[in-house]
Design an enzyme around this catalytic site. Structure first.
Site, PDB file in Angstrom:
ATOM      1  N   LYS A  68       6.490  -1.997   1.916  1.00  0.00           N
ATOM      2  CA  LYS A  68       5.316  -1.354   2.532  1.00  0.00           C
ATOM      3  C   LYS A  68       4.122  -2.309   2.424  1.00  0.00           C
ATOM      4  O   LYS A  68       3.183  -2.105   1.657  1.00  0.00           O
ATOM      5  CB  LYS A  68       5.030  -0.003   1.883  1.00  0.00           C
ATOM      6  CG  LYS A  68       4.183   0.921   2.750  1.00  0.00           C
ATOM      7  CD  LYS A  68       4.195   2.331   2.232  1.00  0.00           C
ATOM      8  CE  LYS A  68       3.305   3.263   3.030  1.00  0.00           C
ATOM      9  NZ  LYS A  68       3.773   3.459   4.410  1.00  0.00           N
ATOM     10  N   ARG A  87      -8.277 -20.469  -0.223  1.00  0.00           N
ATOM     11  CA  ARG A  87      -7.205 -20.226   0.746  1.00  0.00           C
ATOM     12  C   ARG A  87      -6.109 -21.293   0.689  1.00  0.00           C
ATOM     13  O   ARG A  87      -6.372 -22.483   0.857  1.00  0.00           O
ATOM     14  CB  ARG A  87      -7.777 -20.159   2.162  1.00  0.00           C
ATOM     15  CG  ARG A  87      -6.774 -19.622   3.185  1.00  0.00           C
ATOM     16  CD  ARG A  87      -7.418 -19.508   4.567  1.00  0.00           C
ATOM     17  NE  ARG A  87      -6.560 -18.771   5.493  1.00  0.00           N
ATOM     18  CZ  ARG A  87      -5.540 -19.308   6.152  1.00  0.00           C
ATOM     19  NH1 ARG A  87      -5.250 -20.592   6.005  1.00  0.00           N
ATOM     20  NH2 ARG A  87      -4.796 -18.565   6.965  1.00  0.00           N
ATOM     21  N   LEU A 108      11.508   1.435   6.562  1.00  0.00           N
ATOM     22  CA  LEU A 108      10.896   1.836   5.301  1.00  0.00           C
ATOM     23  C   LEU A 108      11.531   3.156   4.885  1.00  0.00           C
ATOM     24  O   LEU A 108      11.563   4.106   5.677  1.00  0.00           O
ATOM     25  CB  LEU A 108       9.385   1.998   5.458  1.00  0.00           C
ATOM     26  CG  LEU A 108       8.659   2.407   4.182  1.00  0.00           C
ATOM     27  CD1 LEU A 108       8.613   1.243   3.199  1.00  0.00           C
ATOM     28  CD2 LEU A 108       7.255   2.905   4.484  1.00  0.00           C
ATOM     29  N   ARG A 118       7.833   3.613  -5.273  1.00  0.00           N
ATOM     30  CA  ARG A 118       7.960   2.711  -4.124  1.00  0.00           C
ATOM     31  C   ARG A 118       6.862   1.651  -4.144  1.00  0.00           C
ATOM     32  O   ARG A 118       7.093   0.498  -3.774  1.00  0.00           O
ATOM     33  CB  ARG A 118       7.919   3.507  -2.820  1.00  0.00           C
ATOM     34  CG  ARG A 118       8.213   2.665  -1.585  1.00  0.00           C
ATOM     35  CD  ARG A 118       8.331   3.506  -0.331  1.00  0.00           C
ATOM     36  NE  ARG A 118       7.072   4.151   0.027  1.00  0.00           N
ATOM     37  CZ  ARG A 118       6.911   4.945   1.087  1.00  0.00           C
ATOM     38  NH1 ARG A 118       7.944   5.221   1.870  1.00  0.00           N
ATOM     39  NH2 ARG A 118       5.742   5.492   1.344  1.00  0.00           N
ATOM     40  N   GLU A 156      13.135   2.972  13.596  1.00  0.00           N
ATOM     41  CA  GLU A 156      12.218   4.006  13.122  1.00  0.00           C
ATOM     42  C   GLU A 156      11.016   4.057  14.050  1.00  0.00           C
ATOM     43  O   GLU A 156      11.000   3.424  15.105  1.00  0.00           O
ATOM     44  CB  GLU A 156      11.791   3.718  11.681  1.00  0.00           C
ATOM     45  CG  GLU A 156      11.109   2.371  11.481  1.00  0.00           C
ATOM     46  CD  GLU A 156      10.780   2.093  10.022  1.00  0.00           C
ATOM     47  OE1 GLU A 156      10.744   3.036   9.209  1.00  0.00           O
ATOM     48  OE2 GLU A 156      10.536   0.912   9.700  1.00  0.00           O
ATOM     49  N   TYR A 209       0.830  -1.202   0.000  1.00  0.00           N
ATOM     50  CA  TYR A 209       0.000   0.000   0.000  1.00  0.00           C
ATOM     51  C   TYR A 209       0.864   1.253   0.000  1.00  0.00           C
ATOM     52  O   TYR A 209       2.076   1.201   0.196  1.00  0.00           O
ATOM     53  CB  TYR A 209      -0.929   0.000   1.210  1.00  0.00           C
ATOM     54  CG  TYR A 209      -0.266   0.387   2.514  1.00  0.00           C
ATOM     55  CD1 TYR A 209      -0.443   1.658   3.057  1.00  0.00           C
ATOM     56  CD2 TYR A 209       0.548  -0.504   3.206  1.00  0.00           C
ATOM     57  CE1 TYR A 209       0.167   2.028   4.254  1.00  0.00           C
ATOM     58  CE2 TYR A 209       1.158  -0.144   4.403  1.00  0.00           C
ATOM     59  CZ  TYR A 209       0.963   1.126   4.917  1.00  0.00           C
ATOM     60  OH  TYR A 209       1.578   1.485   6.094  1.00  0.00           O
TER      61      TYR A 209
END
Length: 282
Positions: A145, A99, A201, A51, A177, A32
């Site tokens: 991400k 699944r 990130l 990104r 971070e 995302y």
């Protein structure tokens, strides 16, 4: 009622349907981005989408849309919703299939995006925020991400319960971070920030701020620092799309510097404003 981007179409929010067998819902199998919009203008869209594509490639997910097409769709989404200042949330999952843990042989990715009106947190910029220090329990591919955000969610919740804005994370005493931000510290005219490797990130706002620092003559050292070193820093900053450049004035039981946003932080905030492509913020 607003509009969302659903694959390659703009539709009413209520028309977006996510299947219960979607791998993003079941596995967090997707990536995302959150992209800032100022007065209807999308900020650093190119960098965010770069990104986005890199993150997708790292999990072997092929995005079925050209970058220029996706850029236009997101701009159309902003215009359709008449968004002023806020952000775009964009995600893509591997798609829907029965699944199973390994990738399905046939699966069509599902892309969605929506917008949210979200004013700049000016009080945080002006007054600073409080943070708490927590162990970094996330996986070792923080450079992706990913939709898998349980680690940051738990950290954010603990920070919230302590009355803090952010959690500063560390691995064996080395600051990595924030739960949803990059962390930087300043001492004696040097800005320290963790190297952009798999432990963090590489934030888009982080990179804009580092550019600002270099333009101002603030020396940048991309090297990790410890919790003990953090306590000696005169200024601490967190950066993210929604937090921009936010000063941290208190960490757990100690005050950072003078307890007020520092001189370099103020200069960085001012320089950052010159990057925003809207005259009212300059």
């Amino acid at each position: 009622m607003g509009y969302s981007l659903w694959n390659d179409r703009l539709v009413l929010d209520e028309k977006v349907i996510i299947d219960s067998q979607d791998r993003g819902y079941q596995f967090g199998d997707g990536v995302y981005e959150v992209i800032k919009v100022y007065d209807g203008e999308v900020f650093t869209l190119n960098e965010h989408l770069d990104r986005f594509y890199v993150s997708a490639e790292k999990i072997k997910l092929a995005i079925p849309y050209r970058k220029d097409m996706l850029m236009q769709l997101l701009r159309d989404l902003v215009q359709k919703n008449k968004l002023a200042t806020g952000h775009i949330y964009l995600q893509i999952t591997r798609g829907t299939s029965p699944r199973q843990h390994h990738f399905p042989e046939k699966c069509t990715p599902v892309l969605i995006a929506n917008v949210k009106e979200n004013p700049r947190p000016l009080a945080n910029f002006e007054n600073g925020v409080k943070a708490t220090v927590l162990e970094d329990i996330r996986w070792l591919r923080c450079d992706i991400k990913t939709l898998n955000l349980l680690g940051p969610v738990l950290a954010k919740q603990e920070a919230y319960e302590k009355g803090c804005y952010e959690a500063i994370l560390h691995r064996d005493g080395v600051v990595t971070e924030g739960a949803s931000s990059n962390v930087h510290a300043i001492l004696d005219g040097v800005l320290y920030t963790h190297p952009a490797n798999n432990m963090i990130l590489n934030g888009i706002t982080r990179n804009v701020m580092l550019t600002c620092a270099k333009e101002m003559g603030l020396l940048v050292k991309e090297q990790a620092f410890t919790l003990e070193q953090l306590k000696t820093m005169t200024e601490v900053i967190i950066t993210s799309t929604t937090s921009e450049i936010t000063p941290v004035i208190e960490i757990d039981d100690y005050v950072v510097g003078t307890g007020k946003p520092g001189e370099w932080t103020r200069k960085l905030q001012k320089q950052f404003n010159t990057k925003i492509p809207v005259a009212i913020y300059k």
